[in-house]
Design a protein around this motif. Sequence first.
Motif, PDB file in Angstrom:
ATOM      1  N   GLY A  41       0.818  -1.213   0.000  1.00  5.34           N
ATOM      2  CA  GLY A  41       0.000   0.000   0.000  1.00  5.34           C
ATOM      3  C   GLY A  41       0.851   1.261   0.000  1.00  5.34           C
ATOM      4  O   GLY A  41       0.323   2.375  -0.042  1.00  5.34           O
ATOM      5  N   THR A  42       2.159   1.092   0.009  1.00  4.63           N
ATOM      6  CA  THR A  42       3.087   2.225   0.105  1.00  4.63           C
ATOM      7  C   THR A  42       2.810   3.300  -0.949  1.00  4.63           C
ATOM      8  O   THR A  42       2.778   4.488  -0.638  1.00  4.63           O
ATOM      9  CB  THR A  42       4.541   1.719  -0.078  1.00  4.63           C
ATOM     10  OG1 THR A  42       4.769   0.675   0.864  1.00  4.63           O
ATOM     11  CG2 THR A  42       5.546   2.841   0.119  1.00  4.63           C
ATOM     12  N   ALA A  43       2.631   2.877  -2.180  1.00  2.02           N
ATOM     13  CA  ALA A  43       2.545   3.853  -3.280  1.00  2.02           C
ATOM     14  C   ALA A  43       1.155   4.476  -3.420  1.00  2.02           C
ATOM     15  O   ALA A  43       0.930   5.310  -4.297  1.00  2.02           O
ATOM     16  CB  ALA A  43       2.929   3.175  -4.594  1.00  2.02           C
ATOM     17  N   HIS A  97       7.759  -6.654  -9.716  1.00  2.00           N
ATOM     18  CA  HIS A  97       6.353  -6.258  -9.645  1.00  2.00           C
ATOM     19  C   HIS A  97       6.202  -4.734  -9.615  1.00  2.00           C
ATOM     20  O   HIS A  97       5.403  -4.165 -10.363  1.00  2.00           O
ATOM     21  CB  HIS A  97       5.738  -6.903  -8.393  1.00  2.00           C
ATOM     22  CG  HIS A  97       4.294  -6.598  -8.186  1.00  2.00           C
ATOM     23  ND1 HIS A  97       3.298  -7.102  -8.989  1.00  2.00           N
ATOM     24  CD2 HIS A  97       3.671  -5.829  -7.252  1.00  2.00           C
ATOM     25  CE1 HIS A  97       2.127  -6.675  -8.555  1.00  2.00           C
ATOM     26  NE2 HIS A  97       2.319  -5.891  -7.501  1.00  2.00           N
ATOM     27  N   ARG A 136      -5.119   0.926  -4.071  1.00  2.00           N
ATOM     28  CA  ARG A 136      -5.267  -0.475  -3.656  1.00  2.00           C
ATOM     29  C   ARG A 136      -5.718  -0.542  -2.203  1.00  2.00           C
ATOM     30  O   ARG A 136      -5.259   0.232  -1.373  1.00  2.00           O
ATOM     31  CB  ARG A 136      -3.940  -1.220  -3.833  1.00  2.00           C
ATOM     32  CG  ARG A 136      -3.602  -1.488  -5.296  1.00  2.00           C
ATOM     33  CD  ARG A 136      -2.151  -1.831  -5.483  1.00  2.00           C
ATOM     34  NE  ARG A 136      -1.300  -0.709  -5.172  1.00  2.00           N
ATOM     35  CZ  ARG A 136      -0.228  -0.764  -4.371  1.00  2.00           C
ATOM     36  NH1 ARG A 136       0.130  -1.897  -3.814  1.00  2.00           N
ATOM     37  NH2 ARG A 136       0.490   0.307  -4.123  1.00  2.00           N
ATOM     38  N   GLN A 154      -2.453  -4.504 -15.109  1.00  2.00           N
ATOM     39  CA  GLN A 154      -2.463  -5.975 -15.080  1.00  2.00           C
ATOM     40  C   GLN A 154      -1.895  -6.540 -16.384  1.00  2.00           C
ATOM     41  O   GLN A 154      -1.213  -7.563 -16.386  1.00  2.00           O
ATOM     42  CB  GLN A 154      -3.897  -6.472 -14.813  1.00  2.00           C
ATOM     43  CG  GLN A 154      -4.020  -7.971 -14.608  1.00  2.00           C
ATOM     44  CD  GLN A 154      -3.128  -8.504 -13.489  1.00  2.00           C
ATOM     45  OE1 GLN A 154      -2.990  -7.901 -12.438  1.00  2.00           O
ATOM     46  NE2 GLN A 154      -2.500  -9.642 -13.741  1.00  2.00           N
TER      47      GLN A 154
HETATM   48  C1  HEM Z   1      -1.011 -11.325  -4.349  1.00  3.95           C
HETATM   49  C2  HEM Z   1      -1.013 -10.299  -5.136  1.00  3.95           C
HETATM   50  C3  HEM Z   1      -0.181  -9.063  -4.942  1.00  3.95           C
HETATM   51  C4  HEM Z   1       0.788  -8.792  -4.023  1.00  3.95           C
HETATM   52  C5  HEM Z   1       1.305  -9.704  -2.928  1.00  3.95           C
HETATM   53  C6  HEM Z   1       1.264  -7.461  -4.287  1.00  3.95           C
HETATM   54  C7  HEM Z   1       2.246  -6.820  -3.567  1.00  3.95           C
HETATM   55  C8  HEM Z   1       2.714  -5.545  -3.822  1.00  3.95           C
HETATM   56  C9  HEM Z   1       3.768  -4.892  -3.083  1.00  3.95           C
HETATM   57  C10 HEM Z   1       4.530  -5.516  -1.919  1.00  3.95           C
HETATM   58  C11 HEM Z   1       3.942  -3.671  -3.607  1.00  3.95           C
HETATM   59  C12 HEM Z   1       4.977  -2.624  -3.175  1.00  3.95           C
HETATM   60  C13 HEM Z   1       4.500  -1.688  -2.108  1.00  3.95           C
HETATM   61  C14 HEM Z   1       3.347  -0.819  -2.478  1.00  3.95           C
HETATM   62  O1  HEM Z   1       3.493   0.205  -3.159  1.00  3.95           O
HETATM   63  O2  HEM Z   1       2.245  -1.175  -2.110  1.00  3.95           O
HETATM   64  C15 HEM Z   1       2.996  -3.527  -4.685  1.00  3.95           C
HETATM   65  C16 HEM Z   1       2.840  -2.419  -5.463  1.00  3.95           C
HETATM   66  C17 HEM Z   1       1.902  -2.295  -6.458  1.00  3.95           C
HETATM   67  N1  HEM Z   1       1.073  -3.272  -6.936  1.00  3.95           N
HETATM   68 FE1  HEM Z   1       0.886  -5.117  -6.197  1.00  3.95          FE
HETATM   69  N2  HEM Z   1       0.583  -6.942  -5.357  1.00  3.95           N
HETATM   70  C18 HEM Z   1      -0.309  -7.896  -5.780  1.00  3.95           C
HETATM   71  C19 HEM Z   1      -1.159  -7.811  -6.841  1.00  3.95           C
HETATM   72  C20 HEM Z   1      -1.288  -6.707  -7.648  1.00  3.95           C
HETATM   73  C21 HEM Z   1      -2.169  -6.633  -8.772  1.00  3.95           C
HETATM   74  C22 HEM Z   1      -3.130  -7.734  -9.239  1.00  3.95           C
HETATM   75  C23 HEM Z   1      -2.042  -5.405  -9.289  1.00  3.95           C
HETATM   76  C24 HEM Z   1      -2.815  -4.996 -10.509  1.00  3.95           C
HETATM   77  C25 HEM Z   1      -3.127  -3.927 -10.954  1.00  3.95           C
HETATM   78  C26 HEM Z   1      -1.057  -4.692  -8.490  1.00  3.95           C
HETATM   79  C27 HEM Z   1      -0.651  -3.386  -8.667  1.00  3.95           C
HETATM   80  C28 HEM Z   1       0.300  -2.729  -7.928  1.00  3.95           C
HETATM   81  C29 HEM Z   1       0.637  -1.322  -8.092  1.00  3.95           C
HETATM   82  C30 HEM Z   1      -0.013  -0.344  -9.061  1.00  3.95           C
HETATM   83  C31 HEM Z   1       1.660  -1.053  -7.186  1.00  3.95           C
HETATM   84  C32 HEM Z   1       2.363   0.285  -6.959  1.00  3.95           C
HETATM   85  C33 HEM Z   1       3.490   0.484  -7.904  1.00  3.95           C
HETATM   86  C34 HEM Z   1       4.101   1.859  -7.694  1.00  3.95           C
HETATM   87  O3  HEM Z   1       3.545   2.817  -8.223  1.00  3.95           O
HETATM   88  O4  HEM Z   1       5.103   1.962  -7.001  1.00  3.95           O
HETATM   89  N3  HEM Z   1      -0.617  -5.538  -7.520  1.00  3.95           N
HETATM   90  N4  HEM Z   1       2.262  -4.690  -4.801  1.00  3.95           N
END
Ligand code: HEM
Length: 401
Positions: free
Chosen positions: A232-234, A313, A326, A362
């Motif tokens: 959720g950081t971003a 990711h 998110r 996605q």
């Molecule tokens: C089990 C599934 C997932 C896990 C464990 C996961 C985990 C994470 C983690 C650890 C981060 C970095 C910290 C943060 O900014 O929140 C992140 C960033 C992000 N995730 Fe996921 N995520 C998952 C699925 C998804 C999916 C399905 C999407 C689809 C759109 C997504 C979109 C993003 C976005 C947009 C960011 C921020 C990127 C940025 O602007 O820095 N995530 N996610």
Amino acid sequence: MTDEKFLDQKMDRREFLKKSGIGGAGLALGLSGASAFFANQDRSSKKALDGDEDISFFGKHQAGITTPMQKACYLVVLDLHTTDKKEVIQLFKDWTDYSSKLVEGELVKKDGSNALLPPMDTGETVGLNPYRLSLTFGVSADFLKKLGLESKRPKLFRDLPPFPKEQLQDKYTGGDIVIQACADDEQVAFHAVRNLIRKGRNKITMKWSKSGFAAIGDRKETPRNLFGFKDGTANVTKEKEFDKVVWADSKDWMKGGSYMALRLVQMHLETWDRTSLQEQENTFGRYKESGAPFGKKDEFDEVDLSKLPVDSHVRLAKEVNLPILRRSYSYSDGIDERTGQFDAGLIFIAYQKDPDRFVKIQTNLGAVDKMNEYITHIGSGLFACFAGVEKGGYLGQALFE
Ligand code: HEM
């Protein structure tokens, strides 16, 4: 229950909140760092830390979208079994009435004098405060179809395309209505959904539901997901950013609403737990302990994409440059019968003004995301979550008028 006992119970809970740091102590410690899940939070108010600050059901936007995350989420997807618009309007009116009471911690309806009838409210929250309960409602494109409202379908409300590697199961995909109940107490969230569904029993059935949790702790840090990373950081956190990212600004009935992309993502914890720390960090391009992006020190330091692995990711999600909000919850649901492993993962919930933002991200994650080795998308849904309800109005009114 005697009044005395009732009061005792209330005191105990307040005591507990204090002890667990959600009470005044949290404030004394100070709240530095723009923790993402604090979105929209007035941190100067003590109530913001009590777990029982008011979350009104009424307002410009539905609560539960930019509301700071609560500890528990009960999410249910429903099928609609009537094509009669009048019946559905009545259901949404009833849900408006019930919801406005539930978020205040009141009974959905007081009992009459006839003890031979079942109680109007199921009763398991008597004596509890509302624990920041929020109730958020949305409808799918199939819902519009069933009610002959296809002409009202906003252009941007397109079906989600198939995505690489997903293994969607019918039982977790589609559906007509979503209710997201979030609260700092699981029983409060469950009670709300239970009573709402009870009211609609002859018009709806449950398709699937999941109970989720978020490690909000003392509400000072971004919660970690089941991979142990801050999640959720971003996220955007300010009102002005919400207007740019979250709230639909179309002229139709979705004005002031938001689109919910829902994915049920199974996380293969056993595989993850056999993975080295370095590989785990390479998966995200962030350090596990601090949450800082590669090459930086602090969680909220700006991400330098060139420092992150090309298949990480965060790099893949961020380079799309279309922010979303998110609001995901972890789930753990016993044991997967097929594998004998944990059936656990993430109820991925993202809100955005245009579903295409989710689709583009996605798609970019696609088959490339390093995280794919450790997850499987098994459920999916796209829901139009109405604007907020003004006093005297009802849920979805602008759609039905
Ligand atoms: C089990 C599934 C997932 C896990 C464990 C996961 C985990 C994470 C983690 C650890 C981060 C970095 C910290 C943060 O900014 O929140 C992140 C960033 C992000 N995730 Fe996921 N995520 C998952 C699925 C998804 C999916 C399905 C999407 C689809 C759109 C997504 C979109 C993003 C976005 C947009 C960011 C921020 C990127 C940025 O602007 O820095 N995530 N996610």
